[in-house]
Write a protein that holds these residues in place. Structure first.
Motif, PDB file in Angstrom:
ATOM      1  N   TYR A 126       0.890  -0.863  -0.419  1.00 17.75           N
ATOM      2  CA  TYR A 126      -0.281  -0.010  -0.213  1.00 17.75           C
ATOM      3  C   TYR A 126       0.370   1.693   0.014  1.00 17.75           C
ATOM      4  O   TYR A 126       0.492   1.996  -0.695  1.00 17.75           O
ATOM      5  CB  TYR A 126      -0.755  -0.137   1.216  1.00 17.75           C
ATOM      6  N   LYS A 127       1.465   0.829   0.696  1.00 14.63           N
ATOM      7  CA  LYS A 127       3.083   2.077   1.059  1.00 14.63           C
ATOM      8  C   LYS A 127       3.633   2.883  -0.375  1.00 14.63           C
ATOM      9  O   LYS A 127       3.898   3.778  -0.684  1.00 14.63           O
ATOM     10  CB  LYS A 127       4.003   2.124   1.702  1.00 14.63           C
ATOM     11  N   VAL A 128       3.503   1.567  -1.185  1.00 16.53           N
ATOM     12  CA  VAL A 128       4.485   1.334  -1.854  1.00 16.53           C
ATOM     13  C   VAL A 128       3.184   2.440  -3.699  1.00 16.53           C
ATOM     14  O   VAL A 128       3.862   3.645  -4.346  1.00 16.53           O
ATOM     15  CB  VAL A 128       5.086   0.756  -3.173  1.00 16.53           C
ATOM     16  N   PHE A 129       2.222   2.131  -3.715  1.00 11.79           N
ATOM     17  CA  PHE A 129       1.456   2.701  -4.482  1.00 11.79           C
ATOM     18  C   PHE A 129       0.033   3.727  -3.615  1.00 11.79           C
ATOM     19  O   PHE A 129      -0.707   4.103  -4.178  1.00 11.79           O
ATOM     20  CB  PHE A 129       0.088   1.723  -4.852  1.00 11.79           C
ATOM     21  N   LYS A 130       0.256   4.327  -2.939  1.00 14.17           N
ATOM     22  CA  LYS A 130      -0.749   5.138  -1.350  1.00 14.17           C
ATOM     23  C   LYS A 130      -0.907   6.199  -3.115  1.00 14.17           C
ATOM     24  O   LYS A 130      -1.603   6.768  -2.254  1.00 14.17           O
ATOM     25  CB  LYS A 130      -0.275   5.442  -0.024  1.00 14.17           C
ATOM     26  N   ASP A 131      -0.060   6.702  -3.949  1.00 10.34           N
ATOM     27  CA  ASP A 131      -0.164   7.851  -4.338  1.00 10.34           C
ATOM     28  C   ASP A 131      -1.292   7.734  -5.321  1.00 10.34           C
ATOM     29  O   ASP A 131      -1.995   8.311  -5.195  1.00 10.34           O
ATOM     30  CB  ASP A 131       0.250   8.680  -5.549  1.00 10.34           C
ATOM     31  N   THR A 132      -2.284   6.538  -5.647  1.00  9.71           N
ATOM     32  CA  THR A 132      -2.975   5.807  -6.492  1.00  9.71           C
ATOM     33  C   THR A 132      -4.970   5.554  -5.713  1.00  9.71           C
ATOM     34  O   THR A 132      -5.683   4.913  -6.878  1.00  9.71           O
ATOM     35  CB  THR A 132      -2.557   4.892  -7.652  1.00  9.71           C
ATOM     36  N   LEU A 133      -4.354   5.689  -4.425  1.00  8.09           N
ATOM     37  CA  LEU A 133      -5.250   4.513  -4.052  1.00  8.09           C
ATOM     38  C   LEU A 133      -5.852   5.956  -2.793  1.00  8.09           C
ATOM     39  O   LEU A 133      -5.207   6.692  -2.602  1.00  8.09           O
ATOM     40  CB  LEU A 133      -3.946   3.675  -2.992  1.00  8.09           C
ATOM     41  N   PRO A 134      -6.974   5.156  -2.705  1.00  5.91           N
ATOM     42  CA  PRO A 134      -7.516   6.436  -1.632  1.00  5.91           C
ATOM     43  C   PRO A 134      -6.800   6.463  -0.314  1.00  5.91           C
ATOM     44  O   PRO A 134      -6.256   5.150  -0.044  1.00  5.91           O
ATOM     45  CB  PRO A 134      -9.226   5.552  -1.607  1.00  5.91           C
ATOM     46  N   PRO A 135      -6.881   7.273   0.255  1.00  5.20           N
ATOM     47  CA  PRO A 135      -6.262   7.775   1.708  1.00  5.20           C
ATOM     48  C   PRO A 135      -6.811   6.418   2.927  1.00  5.20           C
ATOM     49  O   PRO A 135      -8.711   6.424   2.768  1.00  5.20           O
ATOM     50  CB  PRO A 135      -6.157   8.327   1.977  1.00  5.20           C
TER      51      PRO A 135
END
Length: 269
Positions: free
Chosen positions: A77-86
Motif C-alpha cells: 500500500y505504501k508503494v502505491f498510496k499515491d494512486t489509492l484512496p487514503p
C-alpha cells in the motif's frame, strides 16, 4: 482457523448491502467494510458486479484498494498510496494485521526486525500491541518471545488467493495426493510383509507345540515302563508246579501292557 466462518458470515452481510448500494453509498460501504473488525477476507466482495463496475469510473481506486486488502500487504500500500484512496488509522492497522498473516503463512518463527520493517511501526511496544490485536481478532495464533525478540506462529487465517495462483495451488495439491498414494502403497507392502512373517511364526509355533507334545508322550511311556520293571525286574516268580504257568502269565501281564503301550505310542507318531 475457527474464526474463518465468523469472518465469512460478516462478509455476507456487507455483500447483501452492496447489491443495493450505488455511488457514494457504495463508497461509504467499502470504507465500512475495510474498517469492520471481523472481516479479513474480501475475494467474494471483489467479484460483485457493482464492485467491478467501479473500475470503469472515477472511483476505480476503491476496487484497487479492496484488492490490496485481499492480496497485498501494508508495504504494498505504501508503494502505491499515491494512486489509492487514503486509509484511516483503523484501516491501516487491519492491513498491518493482514501483513502479519502474510508472513505467518510462510514462516513459523518471525523475527521482530522483519515485523518492524514490514509493518513500519516505530517501537517494539507498538509492534506487540498490533500482534495482540491480531490474536484477539482471531486471525493468528502465536506466542511473543520477548527474550529472543521473535514471534512463534501456531496457526493463521487463510487469505484470499489470486486467480492466477490457483494453478500453483492445484499443482501442490496434486503432488500431495501423489505422495499420499506412495505412502499408502508402502504401508500396504509393509502390512503384507508383516502378515507373511506372522504366518511363519505361527507355523513354527505349531511345530514346536507338536514336538513338545510328542516328547511328553514319550516321557510318560518311559516312566510307565520303568515303574513296571521295578515291580518285577526279572519277569518271573519263584513259584513252581501247576500254578507256575498261570502265575508267570499273570506276572508277565504288566510287561505285555508296556509293550502294547509303546506300540500304540509309535503308531500315533
Amino acid at each position: 482457523m475457527a474464526g474463518e466462518a465468523n469472518h465469512s458470515n460478516q462478509l455476507e452481510q456487507f455483500m447483501l448491502l452492496a447489491k443495493k448500494a450505488k455511488g457514494p453509498a457504495l463508497i461509504a460501504l467499502i470504507n465500512q467494510l475495510l474498517e469492520a473488525p471481523g472481516v479479513y477476507v474480501f475475494g467474494e466482495f471483489l467479484e460483485l458486479p457493482c464492485i467491478q463496475e467501479l473500475l470503469k469510473g472515477p472511483n476505480e481506486g476503491y476496487t484497487q484498494l479492496l484488492k490490496m486488502f485481499a492480496y497485498g500487504t501494508y508495504h504494498d500500500y505504501k508503494v502505491f498510496k499515491d494512486t489509492l484512496p487514503p486509509l484511516t488509522e483503523t484501516q491501516k492497522n487491519k492491513l498491518r494485521h493482514l501483513t502479519i498473516v502474510n508472513l505467518a503463512a510462510n514462516m513459523q518463527v518471525i523475527p521482530y526486525a522483519w515485523l518492524l520493517r514490514d509493518l513500519e511501526v516505530g517501537s517494539v511496544r507498538q509492534l506487540e500491541d498490533l500482534v495482540i490485536e491480531a490474536v484477539y481478532a482471531n486471525v493468528i495464533r502465536c506466542k511473543l518471545d520477548q527474550s529472543q525478540l521473535q514471534l512463534e506462529v501456531d496457526a493463521c487465517l487463510g487469505r484470499d488467493v489470486r486467480s492466477e495462483g490457483m494453478g500453483c495451488i492445484a499443482s501442490v495439491l496434486a503432488q500431495w495426493c501423489r505422495d499420499c498414494e506412495s505412502v499408502s502403497a508402502s504401508v500396504e507392502q509393509e502390512v503384507g510383509r508383516v502378515g507373511q512373517s506372522r504366518g511363519s511364526h505361527l507355523r513354527a509355533l505349531q511345530q514346536i507345540e507338536a514336538e513338545v507334545a510328542n516328547i511328553s508322550r514319550m516321557i510318560s511311556a518311559r516312566d510307565i515302563s520303568e515303574r513296571y520293571q521295578e515291580m518285577d525286574p526279572l519277569g518271573v516268580g519263584e513259584q513252581e508246579g501247576e500254578g507256575s504257568v498261570a502265575g508267570a502269565e499273570s506276572r508277565q501281564t504288566p510287561l505285555k501292557m508296556v509293550s502294547e503301550l509303546k506300540t500304540f505310542t509309535n503308531q500315533r507318531h
